[in-house]
Design an enzyme around this catalytic site. Structure first.
Site, PDB file in Angstrom:
ATOM      1  N   ASP A 256      31.869 -41.497  93.649  1.00 16.80           N
ATOM      2  CA  ASP A 256      31.067 -40.276  93.581  1.00 16.80           C
ATOM      3  C   ASP A 256      29.633 -40.632  93.214  1.00 16.80           C
ATOM      4  OD1 ASP A 256      33.207 -38.679  94.198  1.00 16.80           O
ATOM      5  OD2 ASP A 256      33.749 -38.323  92.097  1.00 16.80           O
ATOM      6  N   TYR A 324      39.409 -48.281  86.814  1.00 17.77           N
ATOM      7  CA  TYR A 324      38.295 -47.420  86.413  1.00 17.77           C
ATOM      8  C   TYR A 324      38.153 -47.433  84.905  1.00 17.77           C
ATOM      9  CZ  TYR A 324      38.500 -45.241  91.044  1.00 17.77           C
ATOM     10  OH  TYR A 324      38.481 -45.005  92.387  1.00 17.77           O
ATOM     11  N   TYR A 396      41.976 -39.505  93.251  1.00 15.95           N
ATOM     12  CA  TYR A 396      40.800 -38.857  92.665  1.00 15.95           C
ATOM     13  C   TYR A 396      40.957 -38.901  91.149  1.00 15.95           C
ATOM     14  CZ  TYR A 396      39.789 -37.127  97.367  1.00 15.95           C
ATOM     15  OH  TYR A 396      39.500 -37.027  98.697  1.00 15.95           O
TER      16      TYR A 396
END
Ligand SMILES: [Zn+2]
Length: 434
Positions: A256, A324, A396
């Site tokens: 993003d 992440y 996501y």
């Protein structure tokens, strides 16, 4: 008589009949029998046939024995027949070749034009194609049909072969239909005009980027070419160096706008379209990209790859494991127990994720199943947890954390019963093997 001489008599008698009806240049006549003989051009072949026919039409003992044949040969522009008829004061008018209308005599001119069009391009291998007016191909096939000829070659093949030979000879390049660096298309118009289109094959440059500043999109937003994006930062210097028409940017997924990509970076491939230069100093380009990007991104490991790698890095986006780091601010206080609960519950677990609301406008609404392998959670502030999340590509992650109004299940917010205020997310690793 053996079969070879029978065949050969047939070639002569067919040629005689064809020339009664049509004036054909040496190439176009020879091309009807293209698979006969060895080491000959079609023009050589056509001239040989005409020569033999002239032996039938004249001998010094009886003079002209077949005046029609001599005339038919002469009107194709065949020199010995013309000279003969001139000597006998028989007038004859030269006709343009019924098939090519003089095109085959322009091979050298077309070759020169082609070579000229190629001189600004770097290439080792090439392919030549041609489009000829429809009627030309049709008339040729009509003659094959009428005279039962199965030894013919299409005019297009001869044209491209002869031009190809000239490119090989004059430019020392290699004809390679499998992997041409450059494809040349010769367009022949109805009135004999020639245009040359040069189409270099794309080159593919692989590398990895780290994104070090938030707020930069991977690709420019629609209709805005002036905007800084990862794509423009990487591709523009490459396009300039290759003197290319443009580039396509392929990446193993995308982060993003507000997400960083750290660690070993994200694999990408720049597909350089219409490059005039193919041998690039990738080390120099890498330095230029990094210098221009001024700390927004950094690339490394630029190298040439083949086209097939594009599909591979796209598959990587879907399946490669990613790690992440998320710093999550909640609306209320969090506890060490919350952290523990998260670690215990998210271990090799399937996540059902409906397309997030924020991307619904550009992605089809469906449920994806992705795996979270593990989460490491730590309380780093009164209302803050720092999470390290290892998961399958394509998950996501923000939605995994805040739940997206129940569209992602299970999710962290629901598990600990606390609402999420803010998420700061970084990609810290993208595993390369699929
Ligand atoms: Zn011709």
């Amino acid at each position: 008589m053996n079969s070879t001489s029978e065949d050969f008599n047939e070639v002569l008698s067919k040629s005689k009949k064809i020339l009664e009806r049509y004036a054909l240049c040496d190439s176009c006549l020879g091309r009807l029998f293209a698979n006969l003989g060895y080491g000959l051009s079609n023009a050589d072949r056509g001239r040989a046939i005409k020569t033999l026919l002239l032996l039938k039409a004249y001998n010094s003992l009886h003079g002209i024995t077949d005046e029609n044949l001599a005339k038919n040969l002469a009107r194709t522009g065949f020199k010995p027949a013309l000279t003969l008829l001139q000597a006998k004061e028989i007038s004859v008018k030269i006709d343009a070749c019924h098939l090519c209308r003089g095109l085959m005599e322009r091979i050298e001119e077309i070759a020169e034009k082609t070579i000229n069009a190629l001189k600004d391009y770097e290439f080792d291998t090439f392919l030549v194609g041609a489009t000829v007016p429809q009627h030309l191909a049709e008339e040729e096939e009509e003659i094959w049909r009428q005279y039962k000829i199965n030894t013919g070659e299409m005019i297009k093949s001869e044209l491209t072969r002869e031009i190809g030979k000239q490119i090989e000879k004059q430019m020392h390049k290699k004809y390679d239909p499998q992997k041409p660096d450059i494809t040349i298309i010769i367009y022949l118009g109805d009135t004999g005009e020639v245009s040359i289109h040069v189409n270099p094959s794309p080159i593919f440059i692989y590398g990895k980027y780290q994104k070090l500043k938030r707020g930069i999109p991977q690709t420019p937003f629609k209709d805005d070419n002036t905007q800084i994006s990862i794509q423009t930062l990487i591709a523009d210097p490459i396009v300039r160096a290759a003197e290319a028409r443009g580039a396509k940017f392929h990446a193993a997924g995308r982060e993003d706008v507000d997400v960083l990509t750290l660690g070993s970076g994200r694999p990408f491939i720049v597909e350089v379209q219409g490059p005039r230069k193919r041998t690039l100093n990738l080390k120099e380009i890498e330095e230029e990209i990094n210098k221009n990007a001024r700390g927004i991104i950094e690339v490394h490991g630029l190298k040439y790859v083949s086209r097939s790698m594009v599909a591979k890095i796209k598959a990587l986006a879907e399946f490669a494991k990613k790690t992440y780091k998320a710093t999550v601010e909640f609306e209320e206080e969090v506890t060490d127990e919350d952290a523990k609960k998260i670690e215990e519950n998210f271990r090799n677990i399937e996540i059902k994720q409906r397309t997030p609301i924020r991307v619904l406008h550009r992605r089809v609404d469906k449920v994806r199943t992705k795996i979270v392998y593990w989460i490491k959670a730590e309380k780093t502030g009164p209302q803050r947890l720092t999470l390290t999340i290892k998961c399958q590509g394509g998950l996501y992650v923000k939605e995994l954390i805040h739940g997206d109004q129940g569209r992602t299940k299970p999710n962290i917010s629901e598990l600990i019963g606390k609402k999420v205020k803010r998420i700061i997310l970084d990609v810290v690793d993208i595993e390369e093997k699929t």
